[in-house]
Each structure stands twice: as C-alpha cells, then as structure tokens.
Enzyme design. Structure first.
Site, PDB file in Angstrom:
ATOM      1  N   ARG A 179       0.792  -0.995   0.143  1.00 53.46           N
ATOM      2  CA  ARG A 179      -0.051   0.149  -0.033  1.00 53.46           C
ATOM      3  C   ARG A 179       0.841   1.274  -0.114  1.00 53.46           C
ATOM      4  O   ARG A 179       1.582   1.336   0.858  1.00 53.46           O
ATOM      5  CB  ARG A 179      -0.906  -0.114   1.283  1.00 53.46           C
ATOM      6  CG  ARG A 179      -1.493   1.197   1.370  1.00 53.46           C
ATOM      7  CD  ARG A 179      -2.700   1.338   2.513  1.00 53.46           C
ATOM      8  NE  ARG A 179      -3.705   0.463   1.893  1.00 53.46           N
ATOM      9  CZ  ARG A 179      -5.059   0.636   2.439  1.00 53.46           C
ATOM     10  NH1 ARG A 179      -5.410   1.149   3.661  1.00 53.46           N
ATOM     11  NH2 ARG A 179      -6.026  -0.082   2.023  1.00 53.46           N
ATOM     12  N   HIS A 186      -7.156   0.526  -6.294  1.00 53.75           N
ATOM     13  CA  HIS A 186      -7.413  -0.052  -5.173  1.00 53.75           C
ATOM     14  C   HIS A 186      -8.132  -1.442  -5.675  1.00 53.75           C
ATOM     15  O   HIS A 186      -9.450  -1.636  -5.324  1.00 53.75           O
ATOM     16  CB  HIS A 186      -8.255   0.593  -4.217  1.00 53.75           C
ATOM     17  CG  HIS A 186      -8.228   0.214  -2.876  1.00 53.75           C
ATOM     18  ND1 HIS A 186      -7.654  -0.980  -2.554  1.00 53.75           N
ATOM     19  CD2 HIS A 186      -9.057   0.381  -1.806  1.00 53.75           C
ATOM     20  CE1 HIS A 186      -7.659  -1.154  -1.273  1.00 53.75           C
ATOM     21  NE2 HIS A 186      -8.693  -0.451  -0.779  1.00 53.75           N
ATOM     22  N   GLN A 215     -10.073  -3.919  -3.249  1.00 50.46           N
ATOM     23  CA  GLN A 215     -11.545  -3.533  -2.919  1.00 50.46           C
ATOM     24  C   GLN A 215     -12.526  -3.895  -3.977  1.00 50.46           C
ATOM     25  O   GLN A 215     -13.529  -4.337  -3.670  1.00 50.46           O
ATOM     26  CB  GLN A 215     -11.256  -2.199  -2.315  1.00 50.46           C
ATOM     27  CG  GLN A 215     -12.440  -1.864  -1.719  1.00 50.46           C
ATOM     28  CD  GLN A 215     -13.136  -2.519  -0.462  1.00 50.46           C
ATOM     29  OE1 GLN A 215     -12.261  -2.399   0.422  1.00 50.46           O
ATOM     30  NE2 GLN A 215     -14.189  -3.101  -0.520  1.00 50.46           N
ATOM     31  N   ASP A 238     -17.398   7.065  -1.652  1.00 49.50           N
ATOM     32  CA  ASP A 238     -16.086   6.871  -0.766  1.00 49.50           C
ATOM     33  C   ASP A 238     -15.974   8.034  -0.015  1.00 49.50           C
ATOM     34  O   ASP A 238     -16.614   8.982  -0.574  1.00 49.50           O
ATOM     35  CB  ASP A 238     -14.968   6.265  -1.874  1.00 49.50           C
ATOM     36  CG  ASP A 238     -13.897   5.800  -0.970  1.00 49.50           C
ATOM     37  OD1 ASP A 238     -13.694   5.831   0.259  1.00 49.50           O
ATOM     38  OD2 ASP A 238     -12.724   5.684  -1.659  1.00 49.50           O
ATOM     39  N   CYS A 251     -16.458   1.227   0.637  1.00 56.34           N
ATOM     40  CA  CYS A 251     -15.301   0.698   0.662  1.00 56.34           C
ATOM     41  C   CYS A 251     -14.715   0.560   2.268  1.00 56.34           C
ATOM     42  O   CYS A 251     -14.098  -0.179   2.833  1.00 56.34           O
ATOM     43  CB  CYS A 251     -14.044   0.518  -0.155  1.00 56.34           C
ATOM     44  SG  CYS A 251     -13.369   2.216   0.241  1.00 56.34           S
ATOM     45  N   ARG A 303     -13.066  -8.902   1.611  1.00 58.63           N
ATOM     46  CA  ARG A 303     -11.527  -8.751   1.121  1.00 58.63           C
ATOM     47  C   ARG A 303     -10.919  -9.949   1.759  1.00 58.63           C
ATOM     48  O   ARG A 303      -9.923 -10.247   0.854  1.00 58.63           O
ATOM     49  CB  ARG A 303     -11.298  -7.707   2.029  1.00 58.63           C
ATOM     50  CG  ARG A 303     -11.935  -6.187   1.948  1.00 58.63           C
ATOM     51  CD  ARG A 303     -11.195  -5.827   0.433  1.00 58.63           C
ATOM     52  NE  ARG A 303      -9.891  -5.666   0.492  1.00 58.63           N
ATOM     53  CZ  ARG A 303      -9.030  -4.456   0.924  1.00 58.63           C
ATOM     54  NH1 ARG A 303      -9.892  -3.500   1.265  1.00 58.63           N
ATOM     55  NH2 ARG A 303      -7.815  -4.377   0.810  1.00 58.63           N
TER      56      ARG A 303
HETATM   57  N1   CP Z   1     -11.147  -0.403   2.445  1.00 56.04           N
HETATM   58  C1   CP Z   1      -9.924  -0.649   2.833  1.00 56.04           C
HETATM   59  O1   CP Z   1      -8.806  -1.006   2.089  1.00 56.04           O
HETATM   60  O2   CP Z   1      -9.746  -0.203   4.332  1.00 56.04           O
HETATM   61  P1   CP Z   1      -8.452  -0.043   5.265  1.00 56.04           P
HETATM   62  O3   CP Z   1      -7.995   1.336   4.544  1.00 56.04           O
HETATM   63  O4   CP Z   1      -8.875  -0.008   6.667  1.00 56.04           O
HETATM   64  O5   CP Z   1      -7.553  -1.057   4.835  1.00 56.04           O
HETATM   65  N1  NVA Z   2     -10.056   6.279  -1.421  1.00 58.95           N
HETATM   66  C1  NVA Z   2      -9.793   6.051   0.053  1.00 58.95           C
HETATM   67  C2  NVA Z   2      -9.985   4.309   0.319  1.00 58.95           C
HETATM   68  C3  NVA Z   2      -9.603   3.789   1.456  1.00 58.95           C
HETATM   69  C4  NVA Z   2      -9.685   2.691   1.709  1.00 58.95           C
HETATM   70  C5  NVA Z   2      -8.215   6.340   0.349  1.00 58.95           C
HETATM   71  O1  NVA Z   2      -7.417   5.942  -0.724  1.00 58.95           O
HETATM   72  O2  NVA Z   2      -8.036   6.796   1.169  1.00 58.95           O
END
Ligand code: CP
Ligand code: NVA
Length: 306
Positions: A107, A134, A137, A220, A260, A288
């Site tokens: 990430r 992402h 997700q 989101d 998400c 997930r």
């Molecule tokens: N939806 C998601 O990826 O959540 P986190 O940021 O908690 O991993």
């Molecule tokens: N769009 C959000 C998703 C979090 C899971 C972010 O990138 O923070």
C-alpha cells in the site's frame, strides 16, 4: 497444481475476465471452507510480506489473517520502521524483500512506486491501494454484488463523489466485466482522463441523476489518504454529494449500496443509507478476506482443479 510464471496484480486490468471468474469461484469455495471451520493449508511455509506506507484496518487484517488461514505466515512492514522511510530506493527494496518471501502486498502513494517495485521483484506483487488504484477492494465488491444479485455484467453502477483510486478501479472493472458506470463528481474534482481507458461510463453533473435506475450505488470518502491538506476545501466542493435516502430512491428498487470504508456518516453517506437495508458494507469488508485468499492462492499455485 503447476506453478505459473510470475504474475502481479497491480491494477484491475492486469487480470482477464476469465481469471476473475476463476478467482471469484475459488473465493466462494474458500469462504465456505472458512465458515465450516475446515482446515485448508495449501500455503504451508509460504510467506507474505505486507508493506504499508499508509494506514489500514481492513487491508492489513484481511491479508494477515488470510495468509495464516492458508497455512502460511505474514510479515508487516511500515515506512516508519523500515529503511523505506529513510530513502532506500524502491527498486532495491523490491530486490531484497522479494528474495525473502513468496508474495508481497504493498500500500503506497503513486502507482509508479508499486510499478517500479514489481519490476524488481522475483515474486508476485499485489496492490493493496495506491493513489490511483484499489483493485483488491473492487474485486471484493464485485464478488459481493455477485453473492447478492448474480453477475454484474450488463448492470448500471453509480459512482457519487471523488474521482479517486476506487473510481479508477471500478472503471477498469466496467471494461473487464461489461457493465456501465454513471459517474458524478463535483466541479474541480473530475476524473483524470489519463487514468480512464474505457468508454463504459456516463458523466453527470447532478449526483441524483447519476443514481437513476442504478443497480448499485457506490461512494467513498471525500478526502483520500495523502490528500488531507485539501480537506476543508473539499468539504465545500462536495456539498450536495451525500448519498442519502432521496438519492437511493432514484436507483432501482433492489439497488445495493456499497462503500469501501472507512465511512463518514453525514458527509459522503447518510446514516440511514449506510446503516439501512440496502447497504452491504459489512459483506464488502468481510469479502476482502475471502477474495484475497483466492487471489494469493491463484498467484502462487495457479488454477486448482477441485
Ligand atoms: N477499504 C480499505 O482498504 O480499508 P483499510 O484502509 O482499512 O485497509
Ligand atoms: N479512497 C480511500 C480509500 C480508503 C480505503 C483512500 O485512498 O484513502
């Protein structure tokens, strides 16, 4: 089983529809095994390394728990406690980390970072969220839709809110699976055309109009990780983009609501919607775990005849 050539999952479009259909079928099987407390350890002695440059609850838990449940081990690294935070080149990190494990999840910020890491990796790399994508997700979300409503092909999905990583992965999913996206983003926060490679969408200025007839309404956070400095400005620009009961009423009568998570009730979604009967947000979160176990199994072991 046979070991396939090294394959990464860096964005949704890295897999074909046929591969997704296989992974979704496996996810359902793996989910059933988990619910039945059936021991399933195809990955004994395999190690997943998880590299986090941003915060996480779901992604970390689902990958770490999932790897343990498959009989393997998971190691968590973050920027602060590793040499990544002290400027070790990402290419060098890719070389070193991939010599010590069997599969890697990252990430991070820009997609270029994960692309450069993967180009130097000897093992599969999975995108656990970048600024631009992402895919894990959206894979969980497509699986969740499938569980509740069957195939997503030919359906209409509304995206209300920010043009962020989730939207770009949904756009790639629309192309792969053959569904349509109605996209409503506020003025000044439109999609970046260089990240859109499908024509399977319609742009709406009015978020309520984008919900008309949709089989799934999706939103989101208004401020994604890494964009915190823009928060105050975004709160003003996104005024009117809340997914509330009036907008859900424009969608199909059996429409699902997805987010998400993490969510902000009263900002991008009304409590009545996210906590209401059309919401499947907890299933998305749980799924997930199941889809990523199927994804890891596929990347490491290939297709399993079962
Ligand atoms: N939806 C998601 O990826 O959540 P986190 O940021 O908690 O991993
Ligand atoms: N769009 C959000 C998703 C979090 C899971 C972010 O990138 O923070």
């Amino acid at each position: 089983t046979s070991t396939p050539p090294i394959k990464h999952f860096l964005q949704f479009s890295d897999f074909t529809r046929d591969e997704f259909e296989y992974v979704i079928k496996r996810a359902a099987i793996i989910k059933r095994k988990f619910k039945a407390y059936e021991v399933y350890h195809p990955l004994v002695d395999r190690t997943l390394v998880m590299v986090f440059e941003k915060s996480s609850t779901r992604t970390r838990l689902s990958f770490e728990a999932g790897m343990h449940q498959l009989g393997g081990a998971a190691i968590y690294l973050n920027t602060r406690d590793s040499q990544l935070g002290r400027g070790e080149p990402v290419e060098d990190a890719g070389q070193v980390i991939s010599r010590m494990c069997d599969i890697i999840m990252i990430r991070t910020f820009g997609q270029d970072i994960i692309d450069r890491f993967a180009a130097n990796s000897r093992v599969p790399v999975i995108n656990g969220l970048t600024n631009e994508h992402h895919p894990c997700q959206v894979l969980a979300d497509v699986f969740t839709f499938h569980e509740h409503r069957g195939s997503i092909a030919g359906k209409t999905v509304a995206w209300i809110g920010d043009a962020n990583n989730m939207l770009y992965s949904w756009l790639q999913a629309a192309e792969v699976f053959g569904f349509h996206l109605n996209v409503a983003t506020p003025a000044g926060y439109e999609m970046d055309p260089s990240l859109v490679s499908t024509t399977r969408y319609t742009r709406f200025d009015n978020p309520s109009d984008a919900c008309e007839g949709a089989h799934l309404v999706n939103t989101d956070v208004w401020t994604s990780m890494g964009y915190e400095k823009e928060n105050a400005e975004r709160m003003k620009a996104f005024d009117g983009f809340i997914v509330d009961e009036a907008k859900m009423a424009r969608a199909a009568s059996d429409a699902l609501f997805m987010h998400c998570l993490p969510a902000h009730r009263g900002e991008e979604v009304a409590a009545e919607v996210i906590d209401g009967p059309q919401s499947v947000v907890w299933d998305e979160a749980e799924n997930r775990l199941h889809v990523q176990k199927a994804l890891i199994e596929y990347l490491l072991l290939g297709r399993i005849e079962d």
